[in-house]
Motif scaffolding. Structure first.
Motif, PDB file in Angstrom:
ATOM      1  N   LYS A 150      -9.958 -22.368 -37.894  1.00 37.88           N
ATOM      2  CA  LYS A 150      -9.067 -23.105 -37.396  1.00 37.88           C
ATOM      3  C   LYS A 150      -8.020 -23.413 -38.519  1.00 37.88           C
ATOM      4  N   GLN A 153      -6.634 -20.559 -39.862  1.00 36.05           N
ATOM      5  CA  GLN A 153      -5.611 -19.982 -38.994  1.00 36.05           C
ATOM      6  C   GLN A 153      -4.105 -20.850 -38.998  1.00 36.05           C
ATOM      7  N   SER A 168      -8.410 -22.495 -28.816  1.00 35.95           N
ATOM      8  CA  SER A 168      -9.666 -21.509 -29.145  1.00 35.95           C
ATOM      9  C   SER A 168      -9.186 -20.712 -30.193  1.00 35.95           C
ATOM     10  N   GLU A 169     -10.161 -20.430 -30.979  1.00 33.54           N
ATOM     11  CA  GLU A 169     -10.028 -19.697 -32.361  1.00 33.54           C
ATOM     12  C   GLU A 169      -9.626 -18.279 -31.948  1.00 33.54           C
ATOM     13  N   SER A 170     -10.269 -17.837 -30.642  1.00 32.75           N
ATOM     14  CA  SER A 170      -9.706 -16.424 -30.189  1.00 32.75           C
ATOM     15  C   SER A 170      -8.152 -16.302 -29.877  1.00 32.75           C
ATOM     16  N   ALA A 173      -6.246 -16.462 -32.816  1.00 36.24           N
ATOM     17  CA  ALA A 173      -6.241 -15.120 -33.618  1.00 36.24           C
ATOM     18  C   ALA A 173      -5.425 -14.162 -32.932  1.00 36.24           C
ATOM     19  N   ARG A 174      -5.369 -14.122 -31.451  1.00 35.67           N
ATOM     20  CA  ARG A 174      -4.493 -13.221 -30.762  1.00 35.67           C
ATOM     21  C   ARG A 174      -3.016 -13.465 -31.193  1.00 35.67           C
ATOM     22  N   TYR A 177      -2.394 -12.149 -34.817  1.00 33.31           N
ATOM     23  CA  TYR A 177      -2.572 -10.814 -34.785  1.00 33.31           C
ATOM     24  C   TYR A 177      -1.102 -10.213 -34.288  1.00 33.31           C
ATOM     25  N   GLU A 200     -10.970 -10.339 -38.430  1.00 33.15           N
ATOM     26  CA  GLU A 200     -10.798 -10.057 -37.061  1.00 33.15           C
ATOM     27  C   GLU A 200     -10.672 -11.349 -36.208  1.00 33.15           C
ATOM     28  N   THR A 201     -11.793 -12.108 -36.807  1.00 31.26           N
ATOM     29  CA  THR A 201     -11.812 -13.762 -35.984  1.00 31.26           C
ATOM     30  C   THR A 201     -10.565 -14.392 -36.771  1.00 31.26           C
ATOM     31  N   GLY A 203      -7.486 -13.211 -37.228  1.00 26.23           N
ATOM     32  CA  GLY A 203      -6.299 -12.617 -36.441  1.00 26.23           C
ATOM     33  C   GLY A 203      -5.613 -11.734 -37.468  1.00 26.23           C
TER      34      GLY A 203
END
Length: 842
Positions: A150, A153, A168-170, A173-174, A177, A200-201, A203
């Motif tokens: 986090k 990011q 959330s991390e995901s 990441a989106r 990205y 990828e995690t 992003g």
């Protein structure tokens, strides 16, 4: 800031609202007490007419994004303060920049020890590639030792001017990205990574997901870059030269103003030298000494020469702390123990793998090994991993490694703090080392080139396991009872000492596994026979007339220097020995069981070799003893062979090894007037000669007429990379054209002072026409085949040749007399001098 489309919609909406407000005022009468019915009717018709445009505005105003955040210029990207372009790093800088320009490369790594200047280098690279428009956006992320996804990011988002509201991390990441995909060309720098990171995690799009995105990594570990991150190209950043170190030191001390003082000049030079090319040490120490007086400078030099073994303080604190961090991140106690053991070795700049093996075996560092070869197989990967972590360095001598001075100081400090080690180098040993409380817990003592005036009668060190001493005074007397209090001692190394007899207390060392008495003058050493647990005895380069019979009692000895007893050591698989004269060699001395060896026979050989091989033989054969005893034939798989003063040997291959030296990689032949040829297969049988040979050195072979004579198989010389010939005055050419065609690995040709040399490539066969059949020698026999169109052109390409040097060849007329076309696509250096007869190349 609003986007232009959003601004247009807002302007039209404002006009509509203002019009409605004006209409509202008109829609009243009797001072606003009653509605104006006529106006209301007119407005209803107007509203119906304008409903559709308003609805259109509503649809047009549906934006995915109505504004964007103004991303202020990054401070680190605009300031280049502190960066200095060193000559030793210019080529690396250019190579990294070129790699970033390569469309087929999307991940690049930079490795080096802590404090070497990796971060400063990548920031300067970022500034330049951004300035030259190589990338539209550059993102810099300082990676925590324990990755916090986090937080990282968040750093990326800040660099991109993006606000992340996702939890959330995901989700974050989106967003990242998608944002990075908006940039046509973007560089992401992940600085100081310690373990694998999942891009990828985070992003970060890469590869086919975003062709314009590249990742630049820095790490102290080459293994993290290559194995864990799969970095395609990795660059090593090394230490600074002495000149560069001095230049940086002067710049950091206020542009050198204060060191113009004559009293400080010599101190400044000495301090800069003690920093040993490590930028973080140079910078922190130089800044600490700004405006300080002479006494502070003297004290700083003293601290550098005699650092505190208990903690990191004073001028070295910053540099030492960053090295300790690398040590703490080593995985496995075996790696940490190996590094600490290396720090105790006498010669850390040219540390010997053999010494590490001897010490490691004695200390029990290599678990579950039974032979020296197994120990080597265990030690080499450990050293390789420590090099990959930038805690050990390569040496220019094979079978050796190096350790940076500050890394050594840190390792000794850790060993002193955690394992009660006492060590001194190049200084007078202080009296405090004899403190009983200190010695009571001491586990290792290392005294290298130290002034020791007098040793105590006895050292009470009940926990001591390692003792190394190389005194400045080789005549230093060791009292008889000196070792009586070292019952747990496992490794004892007494280097460069005059020992007419060994102390009688030596027989009390019942746990001793390794005894090294190297480079010493030795007298009576019979007491060694009492050391029943001794496994390794080293007498390298020592002066001793004869070995006592008592050595025969050492049933666990893994290696021994007695020539007669070597034949009876059934477990012996590793041997390193230098025998001054071939006349004293017993028949059948060397066993075919030897798996690793370095055997030197003759007094003119240098122990160290240029190439790292496991089986080396150097023979000075001024007698036929070695040939009659079959010395060469006894040894299996020779990889590095040196031959000098061969007596009555005319053909090296046929007379010394009929099988063709199938595993030989390096051949050196010198000072042998009887040799006429290296390979001779005139009997018509195709000869498979030197299939693995990588280098061939021929010097002062005054009667050598040909290197190769007769037919050779296609595998012959196929791996040859270097050929150097000098002072071979009857040699007219090096090789034939037919052999040269197969030299696809050749990188260096060096021919000098050969009086009869006419051409480099000679021709034994007639010139071949385009429709002619030739005989091709293969493992299946001799086959006839037609030339291909490519071969018929008489073109030869040396695809890997980098250096061609032809010097002082008075008879040389050309590279090749026959009209061949030669191509050298990789040639970097061409030297032709002292060749007065050479008019054309070919």
């Amino acid at each position: 800031m609003l986007k232009s489309g959003a601004n247009k919609i807002i302007d039209e909406a404002v006009k509509s609202i203002e019009g409605a407000d004006r209409a509202k005022i008109k829609n009243q009468c009797f001072k606003g007490l009653c509605p104006n019915l006529k106006v209301q009717y007119q407005l209803s018709e107007k509203a119906a007419r304008e409903a559709k445009p308003v609805a259109g505005l509503h649809e047009t105003g549906k934006f995915h994004k109505v504004s964007y955040h103004i991303n202020p210029e990054k401070i680190w990207l605009t300031l280049s303060k502190g960066y200095q372009a060193f000559d030793s790093r210019i080529s690396t800088f250019k190579d990294i920049t070129n790699a970033l320009s390569n469309p087929s490369v999307d991940m690049i790594g930079i490795c080096g020890m802590g404090g070497i200047g990796k971060t400063m280098l990548v920031k300067e690279i970022a500034r330049q590639v951004k300035g030259h428009k190589l990338f539209d956006e550059v993102v810099f992320v300082d990676v925590p030792q324990i990755p916090d996804i986090k937080k990282m990011q968040g750093q990326i988002a800040d660099e991109l001017g993006l606000f992340l509201c996702e939890e959330s991390e995901s989700g974050r990441a989106r967003r990242l990205y998608a944002r990075m995909k908006e940039e046509k060309k973007i560089l992401v720098i992940l600085d100081d990574i310690w373990a694998r990171l999942d891009l990828e995690t985070l992003g970060i799009p890469l590869g086919d997901e975003h062709k314009g995105c590249k990742v630049l990594l820095t790490s102290r570990s080459r293994g993290v870059l290559s194995r864990e991150m799969d970095s395609e190209i990795n660059f090593l950043v090394g230490i600074l030269s002495q000149e560069e170190s001095w230049s940086l030191f002067q710049k950091m001390v206020a542009e050198g103003d204060c060191i113009r003082n004559h009293d400080l000049q010599s101190l400044a030079v000495a301090i800069a030298k003690e920093c040993a090319g490590l930028p973080i040490a140079i910078v922190t120490i130089a800044k600490a000494l700004r405006e300080e007086n002479l006494f502070e400078w003297k004290n700083a030099l003293l601290e550098l020469k005699r650092p505190s073994w208990r903690n990191f303080s004073g001028v070295q604190a910053a540099a030492c702390s960053t090295i300790e961090l690398s040590f703490n991140f080593l995985t496995g106690e075996d790696l940490k123990s190996t590094l600490l053991l290396c720090s105790l070795m006498g010669y850390t700049y040219h540390a010997s793998m053999l010494d590490l093996l001897k010490y490691g075996m004695g200390m029990g560092l290599f678990k579950d090994v039974n032979t020296m070869e197994e120990a080597r197989d265990r030690a080499c990967p450990l050293v390789h991993k420590l090099k990959a972590c930038s805690l050990l360095l390569d040496s220019h001598i094979s079978e050796m490694f190096a350790m940076h001075d500050i890394v050594r100081d840190v390792a000794i400090s850790i060993a002193s703090r955690d394992q009660h080690v006492f060590t001194m180098r190049n200084h007078v040993v202080p009296q405090e080392w004899l403190d009983k409380d200190t010695l009571k817990f001491c586990t290792a003592i290392s005294l290298h080139k130290c002034d020791v005036n007098e040793l105590p009668e006895e050292l009470e060190c009940p926990q001591l396991k390692f003792f190394y001493m190389y005194p400045k005074d080789p005549a230093l007397k060791i009292p008889d009872k000196f070792f009586a209090g070292m019952i747990e001692l496992r490794v004892l190394d007494l280097t460069k000492m005059h020992l007419l007899s060994l102390p009688s207390s030596l027989h009390l060392l019942v746990n001793l596994r390794t005894l090294c008495l190297d480079q010493s003058v030795l007298g009576d050493i019979a007491v060694i026979g009492e050391l029943k647990q001794l496994e390794i005895l080293s007498l390298s380069s020592s002066d001793i007339e004869h070995l006592p019979r008592e050595i025969g009692r050492l049933s666990k000895l893994r290696s021994n220097a007695s020539l007669d007893e070597l034949k009876h050591l059934s477990r012996l698989t590793t041997l390193e020995i230098h025998i001054q004269g071939a006349k004293i060699l017993p028949r059948g001395l060397f066993s075919k069981k030897l798996e690793r060896y370095k055997i030197l026979i003759g007094d003119e050989w240098d122990w160290h070799g240029k190439y790292e091989t496991s089986r080396t033989l150097k023979l000075m054969l001024n007698t036929r003893t070695c040939l009659e005893n079959g010395t060469i034939m006894q040894l299996k798989g020779i990889e590095d062979l040196y031959l000098g003063e061969l007596q009555d040997v005319k053909n090296v291959l046929n007379e010394l090894d009929a099988e063709g030296f199938l595993q030989l990689k390096h051949l050196h032949v010198q000072n042998s007037p009887y040799i006429l040829c290296i390979v001779d297969s005139v009997e018509g049988v195709a000869c498979d000669a030197f299939p693995l040979l990588e280098s061939l050195f021929l010097h002062n072979l005054t009667n050598l007429e040909k290197i190769c004579n007769g037919r050779l198989t296609a595998a012959s010389f196929c791996n040859l990379g270097i050929i150097k010939v000098g002072n071979c005055n009857k040699l007219k050419s090096i090789l034939s054209v037919s052999i040269a065609r197969g030299l696809q690995q050749l990188q260096v040709i060096d021919v000098t002072e050969c009086k009869s040399m006419e051409v480099i490539l000679g021709t034994e066969e007639e010139r071949i026409s385009s429709n002619q059949e030739i005989e091709l020698i293969t493992p299946r026999g001799i086959q006839k085949c037609s030339l291909t169109a490519e071969a018929a052109t008489n073109e030869i390409t040396f695809s890997k040749l980098k250096s061609l040097s032809l010097s002082y060849l008075p008879s040389l007329t050309s590279f090749c007399l026959v009209n061949y076309t030669f191509r050298f696509p990789s040639l970097e250096e061409l030297t032709v001098r002292g060749c007065p007869s050479m008019k054309i190349f070919s």
